[in-house]
Design a protein around this motif. Structure first.
Motif, short mmCIF file in Angstrom:
data_model
loop_
_atom_site.label_atom_id
_atom_site.label_comp_id
_atom_site.label_asym_id
_atom_site.label_seq_id
_atom_site.Cartn_x
_atom_site.Cartn_y
_atom_site.Cartn_z
N LEU A 101 -3.26 -24.75 23.02
CA LEU A 101 -3.25 -25.79 22.00
C LEU A 101 -1.86 -25.73 21.40
O LEU A 101 -1.56 -24.80 20.64
N ASN A 102 -1.00 -26.65 21.77
CA ASN A 102 0.39 -26.55 21.36
C ASN A 102 0.98 -27.86 20.89
O ASN A 102 0.41 -28.93 21.09
N VAL A 103 2.13 -27.75 20.25
CA VAL A 103 2.90 -28.91 19.83
C VAL A 103 4.10 -28.98 20.76
O VAL A 103 4.94 -28.07 20.76
N PRO A 104 4.21 -30.04 21.57
CA PRO A 104 5.34 -30.15 22.49
C PRO A 104 6.68 -30.15 21.73
O PRO A 104 6.76 -30.63 20.60
N LEU A 105 7.68 -29.61 22.36
CA LEU A 105 9.02 -29.53 21.79
C LEU A 105 9.50 -30.89 21.31
O LEU A 105 9.36 -31.89 22.02
N GLY A 106 10.00 -30.95 20.10
CA GLY A 106 10.52 -32.19 19.54
C GLY A 106 9.48 -33.07 18.88
O GLY A 106 9.80 -34.13 18.35
N LYS A 107 8.22 -32.65 18.90
CA LYS A 107 7.15 -33.44 18.27
C LYS A 107 6.64 -32.73 17.03
O LYS A 107 6.91 -31.56 16.80
N THR A 108 5.86 -33.45 16.23
CA THR A 108 5.29 -32.92 15.00
C THR A 108 3.79 -32.75 15.16
O THR A 108 3.13 -33.58 15.79
N ARG A 109 3.28 -31.68 14.57
CA ARG A 109 1.83 -31.45 14.63
C ARG A 109 1.13 -32.47 13.74
O ARG A 109 1.39 -32.56 12.55
N LEU A 110 0.18 -33.22 14.31
CA LEU A 110 -0.60 -34.21 13.58
C LEU A 110 -2.10 -33.95 13.66
O LEU A 110 -2.87 -34.52 12.91
N THR A 111 -2.51 -33.07 14.56
CA THR A 111 -3.92 -32.76 14.75
C THR A 111 -4.42 -31.83 13.65
O THR A 111 -3.77 -30.86 13.31
N THR A 112 -5.60 -32.14 13.13
CA THR A 112 -6.29 -31.26 12.21
C THR A 112 -7.34 -30.50 13.00
O THR A 112 -8.15 -31.11 13.69
N VAL A 113 -7.31 -29.17 12.93
CA VAL A 113 -8.27 -28.34 13.67
C VAL A 113 -9.20 -27.67 12.68
O VAL A 113 -8.75 -26.98 11.77
N SER A 114 -10.49 -27.86 12.87
CA SER A 114 -11.52 -27.19 12.06
C SER A 114 -12.22 -26.17 12.94
O SER A 114 -12.76 -26.52 13.99
N ILE A 115 -12.18 -24.92 12.51
CA ILE A 115 -12.78 -23.84 13.30
C ILE A 115 -13.58 -22.94 12.36
O ILE A 115 -13.08 -22.52 11.32
N PRO A 116 -14.83 -22.62 12.70
CA PRO A 116 -15.64 -21.76 11.82
C PRO A 116 -15.14 -20.32 11.83
O PRO A 116 -14.64 -19.83 12.84
N LYS A 117 -15.28 -19.65 10.69
CA LYS A 117 -14.82 -18.26 10.57
C LYS A 117 -15.63 -17.32 11.45
O LYS A 117 -15.14 -16.26 11.83
N ASP A 118 -16.85 -17.69 11.78
CA ASP A 118 -17.71 -16.83 12.60
C ASP A 118 -17.76 -17.29 14.06
O ASP A 118 -18.75 -17.09 14.75
N ILE A 119 -16.66 -17.87 14.54
CA ILE A 119 -16.60 -18.36 15.92
C ILE A 119 -16.89 -17.22 16.89
O ILE A 119 -16.49 -16.08 16.68
N LYS A 120 -17.60 -17.55 17.94
CA LYS A 120 -17.93 -16.55 18.96
C LYS A 120 -16.74 -16.36 19.90
O LYS A 120 -15.87 -17.21 19.99
N PRO A 121 -16.69 -15.23 20.62
CA PRO A 121 -15.51 -14.87 21.40
C PRO A 121 -15.19 -15.79 22.58
O PRO A 121 -16.04 -16.51 23.09
N PHE A 122 -13.91 -15.68 23.00
CA PHE A 122 -13.44 -16.37 24.21
C PHE A 122 -14.00 -15.63 25.43
O PHE A 122 -14.45 -14.50 25.33
N SER A 123 -13.89 -16.26 26.57
CA SER A 123 -14.29 -15.65 27.83
C SER A 123 -13.50 -14.37 28.09
O SER A 123 -12.31 -14.29 27.80
N ASP A 124 -14.15 -13.37 28.68
CA ASP A 124 -13.46 -12.13 29.08
C ASP A 124 -12.48 -12.39 30.21
O ASP A 124 -11.67 -11.53 30.54
N LYS A 125 -12.54 -13.58 30.81
CA LYS A 125 -11.64 -13.92 31.92
C LYS A 125 -10.34 -14.55 31.45
O LYS A 125 -9.47 -14.86 32.26
N LEU A 126 -10.19 -14.73 30.13
CA LEU A 126 -9.00 -15.37 29.58
C LEU A 126 -7.74 -14.60 29.94
O LEU A 126 -7.65 -13.40 29.73
#
Length: 117
Positions: free
Chosen positions: A36-61
């Protein structure tokens, strides 16, 4: 079908709201690449809402890049046994995980890990 997702690339310069559910990444059992990135030369405009108790990423990451990751730690328990790179620029992360990571994961063979915060 989220269990078949192996990679996500999301441009955070889009003017949208991204709502991440508690179990979003747990359902993606094959997830290897998350960017999840901001391409070079661009401005971040996306708002991301993520819960504090989010479950883990895949072990394959293997690759994690999240510009502006909003939490103080990665989802727990976090297993970095296959992880090669972590980039968390402009994030609120205070620590990546709890305890000794390699022994916490079975078969952990982390020889080199590139971390950028």
């Amino acid at each position: 079908e989220t269990d078949k997702v192996e990679g996500i690339l999301f441009d955070l310069s889009q003017k949208v709201e991204l709502l991440v559910q508690v179990d979003t990444f747990t359902k993606m059992t094959e997830l290897r690449f998350l960017r999840l990135n901001v391409p070079l030369g661009k401005t971040r405009l996306t708002t991301v809402s993520i819960p504090k108790d989010i479950k883990p990423f895949s072990d394959k990451l293997r690759y994690l890049e999240w510009n502006g990751y909003p939490l103080k730690t990665l989802p727990q328990p976090f297993c970095a046994k296959l992880l090669v790179e972590i980039h968390l620029p402009h994030s609120d992360v205070e620590h990546l995980w709890h305890g000794v990571q390699v022994s916490a994961c079975s078969h952990g063979d982390v020889e080199h890990l590139w971390v950028s915060i």
